[in-house]
Scaffold this active site. Structure first.
Site, PDB file in Angstrom:
ATOM      1  N   ARG A 137       0.867  -1.178   0.000  1.00 36.19           N
ATOM      2  CA  ARG A 137       0.000   0.000   0.000  1.00 36.19           C
ATOM      3  C   ARG A 137       0.896   1.218   0.000  1.00 36.19           C
ATOM      4  O   ARG A 137       1.665   1.419   0.931  1.00 36.19           O
ATOM      5  CB  ARG A 137      -0.870  -0.059   1.263  1.00 36.19           C
ATOM      6  N   THR A 194      -0.568   7.608  -1.289  1.00 29.47           N
ATOM      7  CA  THR A 194      -1.858   7.522  -1.980  1.00 29.47           C
ATOM      8  C   THR A 194      -2.775   6.479  -1.361  1.00 29.47           C
ATOM      9  O   THR A 194      -3.978   6.474  -1.613  1.00 29.47           O
ATOM     10  CB  THR A 194      -1.643   7.120  -3.454  1.00 29.47           C
ATOM     11  N   ASP A 199       1.457  -2.390  12.118  1.00 31.24           N
ATOM     12  CA  ASP A 199       1.837  -2.799  10.760  1.00 31.24           C
ATOM     13  C   ASP A 199       2.151  -4.299  10.765  1.00 31.24           C
ATOM     14  O   ASP A 199       3.115  -4.752  11.386  1.00 31.24           O
ATOM     15  CB  ASP A 199       3.075  -2.003  10.317  1.00 31.24           C
ATOM     16  N   ASP A 246       5.667  -5.425   9.518  1.00 27.89           N
ATOM     17  CA  ASP A 246       6.716  -5.039  10.475  1.00 27.89           C
ATOM     18  C   ASP A 246       6.657  -5.904  11.731  1.00 27.89           C
ATOM     19  O   ASP A 246       7.695  -6.311  12.264  1.00 27.89           O
ATOM     20  CB  ASP A 246       6.574  -3.557  10.854  1.00 27.89           C
TER      21      ASP A 246
HETATM   22  C1  PRP Z   1      -0.635  -4.340   4.706  1.00 30.04           C
HETATM   23  C2  PRP Z   1      -1.505  -5.563   4.861  1.00 30.04           C
HETATM   24  C3  PRP Z   1      -2.423  -5.476   3.671  1.00 30.04           C
HETATM   25  C4  PRP Z   1      -2.618  -3.985   3.520  1.00 30.04           C
HETATM   26  C5  PRP Z   1      -3.960  -3.621   4.061  1.00 30.04           C
HETATM   27  O1  PRP Z   1       0.351  -4.528   3.761  1.00 30.04           O
HETATM   28  O2  PRP Z   1      -0.760  -6.759   4.921  1.00 30.04           O
HETATM   29  O3  PRP Z   1      -1.904  -6.053   2.496  1.00 30.04           O
HETATM   30  O4  PRP Z   1      -1.591  -3.351   4.299  1.00 30.04           O
HETATM   31  O5  PRP Z   1      -4.234  -2.299   3.818  1.00 30.04           O
HETATM   32  P1  PRP Z   1      -5.422  -1.848   2.843  1.00 30.04           P
HETATM   33  O6  PRP Z   1      -6.601  -2.711   3.140  1.00 30.04           O
HETATM   34  O7  PRP Z   1      -5.637  -0.420   3.233  1.00 30.04           O
HETATM   35  O8  PRP Z   1      -4.955  -1.991   1.430  1.00 30.04           O
HETATM   36  P2  PRP Z   1       1.428  -3.371   3.436  1.00 30.04           P
HETATM   37  O9  PRP Z   1       0.912  -2.464   2.389  1.00 30.04           O
HETATM   38  O10 PRP Z   1       1.840  -2.745   4.747  1.00 30.04           O
HETATM   39  O11 PRP Z   1       2.608  -4.162   2.769  1.00 30.04           O
HETATM   40  P3  PRP Z   1       3.656  -5.176   3.438  1.00 30.04           P
HETATM   41  O12 PRP Z   1       2.870  -6.391   3.860  1.00 30.04           O
HETATM   42  O13 PRP Z   1       4.571  -5.467   2.322  1.00 30.04           O
HETATM   43  O14 PRP Z   1       4.306  -4.497   4.611  1.00 30.04           O
HETATM   44  N1  URA Z   2      -1.748  -2.428   7.040  1.00 26.31           N
HETATM   45  C1  URA Z   2      -1.250  -2.893   8.214  1.00 26.31           C
HETATM   46  O1  URA Z   2      -0.226  -3.602   8.243  1.00 26.31           O
HETATM   47  N2  URA Z   2      -1.882  -2.569   9.347  1.00 26.31           N
HETATM   48  C2  URA Z   2      -2.986  -1.809   9.355  1.00 26.31           C
HETATM   49  O2  URA Z   2      -3.534  -1.555  10.440  1.00 26.31           O
HETATM   50  C3  URA Z   2      -3.491  -1.330   8.135  1.00 26.31           C
HETATM   51  C4  URA Z   2      -2.847  -1.663   6.989  1.00 26.31           C
END
Ligand code: PRP
Ligand code: URA
Length: 209
Positions: free
Chosen positions: A104, A108, A200, A203
């Site tokens: 994400r 944006t 997150d 993380d």
């Molecule tokens: C997190 C999570 C989802 C997304 C959810 O991933 O694992 O994929 O955010 O958010 P949304 O419903 O608003 O799209 P992230 O974008 O942090 O990527 P990552 O797993 O690579 O850290």
């Molecule tokens: N992505 C995450 O990892 N945590 C949240 O709470 C929302 C989006």
């Protein structure tokens, strides 16, 4: 319209409370996500069809039930969906695993796709898309669209925590998809993180910041 199931078994609720705690480190966090995913796999497969087969026990021949029907596939959304795979494969070891790389964009909030590798026969499989978080819904919706574009037809979505905004997006974009959750939280904070959530997910799993 797809159904929304909150899998609020006491063991799932208990383990979810530990991963929500900010003092839970990556090792324990990973172990618990694994265990929760196994418990959720148990619930999400409740409707799998069975067929009667004949087997022979050490005592006699008998009729018994075994799984029949479509083959299964598990599609983690990277990164954080990776944390749920093993727990699910513990229950469904024959499932094939496809990967979708999406993150994400922090400005944006739109999903950016960077990797897709799927089983070649996804159109014949019952697919479970997995991601711990359904926040704005953008990532899960884009992942489901990406696999539909490649032929996927039978799709369920499995998340640890969702908020109503994310559910609405999936139900609007993919009304046929059933959604399975460990918990439904009230909403998002100003940075579109789930509140209270567990921060997150990537993380917390992988110890990054
Ligand atoms: C997190 C999570 C989802 C997304 C959810 O991933 O694992 O994929 O955010 O958010 P949304 O419903 O608003 O799209 P992230 O974008 O942090 O990527 P990552 O797993 O690579 O850290
Ligand atoms: N992505 C995450 O990892 N945590 C949240 O709470 C929302 C989006």
């Amino acid at each position: 319209m797809g159904n929304v199931y909150v899998l609020d078994h006491p063991l799932i609720q208990h383990k979810m409370s530990i991963i929500r705690n900010k003092d839970t480190g990556p090792k324990e966090f990973r172990e618990l996500v694994d265990e929760i995913s196994t418990l959720m796999a148990f619930e999400i497969t409740r409707d799998l069809p069975l067929e009667e087969v004949e087997i022979e026990t050490p005592i006699c021949k008998t009729k018994a039930k075994m799984l029949s029907g479509k083959k299964l596939g598990v599609i983690p959304i990277m990164r954080a969906g990776l944390g749920m795979i093993n727990g699910i494969l513990n229950m469904i070891p024959v499932a094939k695993v496809g990967h979708i790389g999406l993150y994400r964009d922090p400005e944006t909030l739109k999903p950016v796709e960077y990797y897709v590798k799927l089983p070649t026969d996804i159109e014949e499989r019952e697919l479970i898309v997995i991601d711990p978080m359904l926040a704005t819904g953008g990532s899960a919706s884009a992942a489901i669209q990406a696999i539909k574009n490649r032929g996927a037809k039978h799709i369920k979505l499995l998340c640890l925590i969702a908020v109503p905004e994310g559910i609405e997006v999936i139900q609007k974009d993919h009304p046929e998809v059933d959604i399975y959750l460990g918990a439904m939280d009230p909403g998002l904070n100003e940075k579109s993180y789930i509140k209270p959530g567990f921060g997150d997910a990537g993380d917390r799993l992988f110890g990054t910041k």
